[in-house]
Design an enzyme around this catalytic site. Sequence first.
Site, mmCIF file in Angstrom:
data_model
loop_
_atom_site.group_PDB
_atom_site.id
_atom_site.type_symbol
_atom_site.label_atom_id
_atom_site.label_comp_id
_atom_site.label_asym_id
_atom_site.label_seq_id
_atom_site.Cartn_x
_atom_site.Cartn_y
_atom_site.Cartn_z
ATOM 1 C CE LYS A 122 -33.287 23.311 35.941
ATOM 2 N NZ LYS A 122 -34.688 23.668 35.940
ATOM 3 C CE LYS A 205 -31.284 28.345 31.970
ATOM 4 N NZ LYS A 205 -32.708 28.008 31.980
ATOM 5 C CE LYS A 208 -38.485 30.812 36.747
ATOM 6 N NZ LYS A 208 -38.222 29.530 36.076
HETATM 7 N N1 AQP Z 1 -31.495 32.744 30.455
HETATM 8 C C1 AQP Z 1 -32.509 32.532 29.623
HETATM 9 N N2 AQP Z 1 -32.486 33.081 28.388
HETATM 10 C C2 AQP Z 1 -33.529 32.880 27.518
HETATM 11 N N3 AQP Z 1 -34.625 32.151 27.850
HETATM 12 C C3 AQP Z 1 -34.666 31.600 29.070
HETATM 13 N N4 AQP Z 1 -35.572 30.831 29.697
HETATM 14 C C4 AQP Z 1 -35.156 30.537 30.939
HETATM 15 N N5 AQP Z 1 -33.963 31.099 31.164
HETATM 16 C C5 AQP Z 1 -33.631 31.761 30.019
HETATM 17 C C6 AQP Z 1 -36.819 30.415 29.077
HETATM 18 O O1 AQP Z 1 -37.876 30.716 29.984
HETATM 19 C C7 AQP Z 1 -38.877 29.725 29.844
HETATM 20 C C8 AQP Z 1 -39.261 29.207 31.183
HETATM 21 O O2 AQP Z 1 -38.217 28.475 31.753
HETATM 22 P P1 AQP Z 1 -38.536 27.586 33.025
HETATM 23 O O3 AQP Z 1 -38.801 28.409 34.192
HETATM 24 O O4 AQP Z 1 -39.619 26.632 32.719
HETATM 25 O O5 AQP Z 1 -37.260 26.724 33.212
HETATM 26 P P2 AQP Z 1 -35.773 27.048 33.003
HETATM 27 O O6 AQP Z 1 -35.487 27.086 31.540
HETATM 28 O O7 AQP Z 1 -35.022 26.024 33.787
HETATM 29 O O8 AQP Z 1 -35.636 28.524 33.616
HETATM 30 P P3 AQP Z 1 -34.773 28.995 34.817
HETATM 31 O O9 AQP Z 1 -35.008 30.449 35.010
HETATM 32 O O10 AQP Z 1 -33.353 28.557 34.632
HETATM 33 O O11 AQP Z 1 -35.464 28.229 36.018
HETATM 34 P P4 AQP Z 1 -34.810 27.300 37.103
HETATM 35 O O12 AQP Z 1 -33.692 28.091 37.693
HETATM 36 O O13 AQP Z 1 -35.886 26.987 38.081
HETATM 37 O O14 AQP Z 1 -34.338 26.088 36.380
HETATM 38 C C9 AQP Z 1 -38.334 28.654 28.905
HETATM 39 O O15 AQP Z 1 -38.867 28.872 27.616
HETATM 40 C C10 AQP Z 1 -36.862 28.899 28.915
HETATM 41 O O16 AQP Z 1 -36.258 28.503 27.701
#
Ligand code: AQP
Length: 342
Positions: A122, A205, A208
């Site tokens: 990040k 991955k 969001k």
């Molecule tokens: N691509 C993914 N596949 C499977 N699981 C996923 N998770 C996120 N992306 C995937 C799971 O969703 C939960 C919440 O994640 P988060 O919002 O706390 O943080 P993150 O993992 O950083 O998710 P994002 O969507 O990538 O958010 P941003 O872009 O803000 O960093 C977790 O259980 C995660 O494993």
Amino acid sequence: MTTEATNSKFKQRVFSGIQPSGGLTLGNYLGAIRRFVDMQEGGIETIYCMVDLHAITVWQDPAALRHQTRELAAGYLAAGLDPKKSILFNQSQVPEHAQLGWVFNCIARLGWMNRMTQFKDKAGKNAEKASLGLYAYPSLMAADILLYHATHVPVGEDQKQHVELTRDIAAKFNHDYGVDFFPMSEPVIEGAATRVMSLRDGSKKMSKSDPSDASRINMTDDADTIAKKIRKAKTDPEALPSELDGLKDRPEARNLVNIYAALAGISPQAVLDQHGGQQFSAFKPALVDLAVDHLAPISTEMARLMQHSDEIDAILRDGAARARAIASPILQQTYDIIGMLR
Ligand code: AQP
């Protein structure tokens, strides 16, 4: 001491959270929320949080953050989380998270934090400009989990390292103070969609915060948008293989097969049994139908709930009060253990 022995004195309890850092993606849904719902039905106490304090580790517009938090709550509810069965709340309304987070900042070692791959991903090349909060994120996440003595943490694969760090922090706290106070929380990472990849790049991955909206399916996308994104998803010119081995060096193809499997509730091999030998021109429309059938009722319900934001806010307020009733004595006991005078 084995994990089982360490945890046997703790009541089984599930905790997990999602950041309201943007719209919910299919990755969040398949990797996390759907499994939150399954665990809610398992007879164990379940606590699910909207981790807004984590979201502000990168810039969030205040009005957008409020909207995203309500939308995330609507996503939880529309996907089947029931506030009578699970505790649903937003993290900032339970101040004990930040308080225990500070204690854990004093337990976690810099060397441990330096190994966290999500921070590296990040912060990118510009780590000097990243917030201190982004660096300390895993220590706050440990507090989120251990504040409830949670024994099980359903997450996607990307969060495995953070749950392992949570165990390290719990073990060091227990060791340093000579107590058996925090459990060794177990990550629960199961199913075909523990890591849903970007539709534009099979090595990244689905996220969001990816600047490309075409890289993800948002839970609020309508049927046409879902169809367009899947039709445009990056693939290769080969037909689908009939065995999983044939997907080894084909990340984009493997991703679509895994998404299909997770939505249909079957194994990736069963998808290949049905679709092996097909070109993507035939497989993608089948995936579109499946995705739209599955996601449309959820997005319709999310839109309906968003018209009733007072009800969402009331559910979160009630959840925060119930969460605090568990969290507050655990924080107080922590303070007593570490020698805070009261
Ligand atoms: N691509 C993914 N596949 C499977 N699981 C996923 N998770 C996120 N992306 C995937 C799971 O969703 C939960 C919440 O994640 P988060 O919002 O706390 O943080 P993150 O993992 O950083 O998710 P994002 O969507 O990538 O958010 P941003 O872009 O803000 O960093 C977790 O259980 C995660 O494993």
